[in-house]
Every structure is written in structure tokens, then in C-alpha cells.
Design a protein around this motif. Structure first.
Motif, PDB file in Angstrom:
ATOM      1  N   ASN A 109      -4.152   1.504  10.107  1.00  0.00           N
ATOM      2  CA  ASN A 109      -4.501   2.729   9.391  1.00  0.00           C
ATOM      3  C   ASN A 109      -3.320   3.681   9.378  1.00  0.00           C
ATOM      4  O   ASN A 109      -2.379   3.530  10.159  1.00  0.00           O
ATOM      5  N   SER A 110      -3.385   4.654   8.507  1.00  0.00           N
ATOM      6  CA  SER A 110      -2.332   5.670   8.405  1.00  0.00           C
ATOM      7  C   SER A 110      -0.948   5.025   8.345  1.00  0.00           C
ATOM      8  O   SER A 110      -0.021   5.410   9.068  1.00  0.00           O
TER       9      SER A 110
ATOM     10  N   GLY B  56      -2.311   4.655   3.670  1.00  0.00           N
ATOM     11  CA  GLY B  56      -3.325   3.650   3.389  1.00  0.00           C
ATOM     12  C   GLY B  56      -3.585   2.751   4.578  1.00  0.00           C
ATOM     13  O   GLY B  56      -3.022   2.925   5.665  1.00  0.00           O
ATOM     14  N   SER B  57      -4.464   1.759   4.354  1.00  0.00           N
ATOM     15  CA  SER B  57      -4.878   0.842   5.424  1.00  0.00           C
ATOM     16  C   SER B  57      -4.796  -0.602   4.951  1.00  0.00           C
ATOM     17  O   SER B  57      -4.937  -0.889   3.759  1.00  0.00           O
ATOM     18  N   LEU B  58      -4.573  -1.481   5.910  1.00  0.00           N
ATOM     19  CA  LEU B  58      -4.622  -2.916   5.683  1.00  0.00           C
ATOM     20  C   LEU B  58      -5.213  -3.566   6.928  1.00  0.00           C
ATOM     21  O   LEU B  58      -5.073  -3.037   8.036  1.00  0.00           O
TER      22      LEU B  58
ATOM     23  N   VAL C 112       4.912  -0.741   2.685  1.00  0.00           N
ATOM     24  CA  VAL C 112       4.320   0.583   2.582  1.00  0.00           C
ATOM     25  C   VAL C 112       5.279   1.479   1.802  1.00  0.00           C
ATOM     26  O   VAL C 112       6.417   1.672   2.216  1.00  0.00           O
TER      27      VAL C 112
ATOM     28  N   VAL D 123       0.842  -1.188   0.000  1.00  0.00           N
ATOM     29  CA  VAL D 123       0.000   0.000   0.000  1.00  0.00           C
ATOM     30  C   VAL D 123       0.877   1.236   0.000  1.00  0.00           C
ATOM     31  O   VAL D 123       2.060   1.172   0.341  1.00  0.00           O
ATOM     32  N   GLN D 124       0.287   2.362  -0.335  1.00  0.00           N
ATOM     33  CA  GLN D 124       0.998   3.627  -0.242  1.00  0.00           C
ATOM     34  C   GLN D 124       0.841   4.201   1.162  1.00  0.00           C
ATOM     35  O   GLN D 124      -0.090   3.858   1.893  1.00  0.00           O
TER      36      GLN D 124
END
Length: 121
Positions: A81-82, A16-18, A119, A12-13
Motif C-alpha cells: 500500500n501507499s 496506489g496498491s498492489l 510506480v 501503478v501511480q
């Protein structure tokens, strides 16, 4: 015998969230937690949860990550998050019948195979 299987990692960038999941079998009343290991670094604790739902977090993830578990499904989750580039690591689910859940990683004897989180900035 405790078996742990992680899923949900990915790329993810930043920002973003996972959501990571850990399917657990054969465990009862264990401390459970998420740990991570970046290349060239030692495995470190990210978040833990005890049988009563009490949680602990590393300072670096407080306010961004949330650990939870579903006792009925014997599943453990980590909502992230974040996300930041420094969160990049292999994430592991761990479990052990220890008294203090926020403990050294060496106190945990049951581990999953890990799921990679990357990330990018």
C-alpha cells in the motif's frame, strides 16, 4: 526441489496498491520472503516470514507492506500500500530452510523468476 512462481506485479501511480502472490511447491518449513532489485542496485530484502508466522520488514516498507502466507495453499503474499516511486523494482519470492529468516539474500537458494513493479509519480 522447491519451485516458486510470482504474480501480481504491474504499473501503478504513487499512493496506489498492489498485491503480489507466490505459488510455492515442494517446500516444507522454510523461511520465505520477498526481495527486490532495482536497476543498478543489489537485491535487497523487503519482508520475510517464518514457519510460525513471525515477520520482519525493511525499514523503508514498514507500515506500508504486509507479508503473509497460506500454508494450506503453500502461497506467499505481499500486500503493498501507499506505493512510492522508489518501490519500483523487480520483486522476487525466495525460500530456504535457514534458521534466521531475516538474513542476507545470498542465504536464500530458491528463487522465483520475479515480477515487475513500477510506480510512477
Amino acid at each position: 526441489q522447491v519451485q516458486l512462481v510470482e504474480s501480481g506485479g504491474g504499473s501503478v501511480q504513487a499512493g496506489g496498491s498492489l498485491r503480489l502472490s507466490c505459488a510455492a511447491s515442494g517446500y516444507t518449513r522454510y523461511c520465505m520472503g520477498w526481495f527486490r532489485q532495482a536497476p543498478g542496485k543489489e537485491r535487497e530484502g523487503v519482508a520475510t516470514i517464518d514457519n510460525y508466522g513471525s515477520t520482519s520488514y525493511a525499514d523503508s516498507v514498514k507500515g506500508r507492506f504486509t507479508i503473509s502466507k497460506d500454508n494450506a495453499k503453500t502461497a506467499l503474499y505481499l500486500q503493498m500500500n501507499s506505493l512510492k516511486p522508489e518501490d519500483t523494482a523487480m520483486y522476487y519470492c525466495g525460500a530456504d530452510p535457514i534458521f534466521v529468516c531475516w538474513s542476507q539474500t545470498t542465504d536464500y537458494n530458491y528463487w522465483g523468476q520475479g515480477t515487475q513493479v513500477t510506480v510512477s509519480s
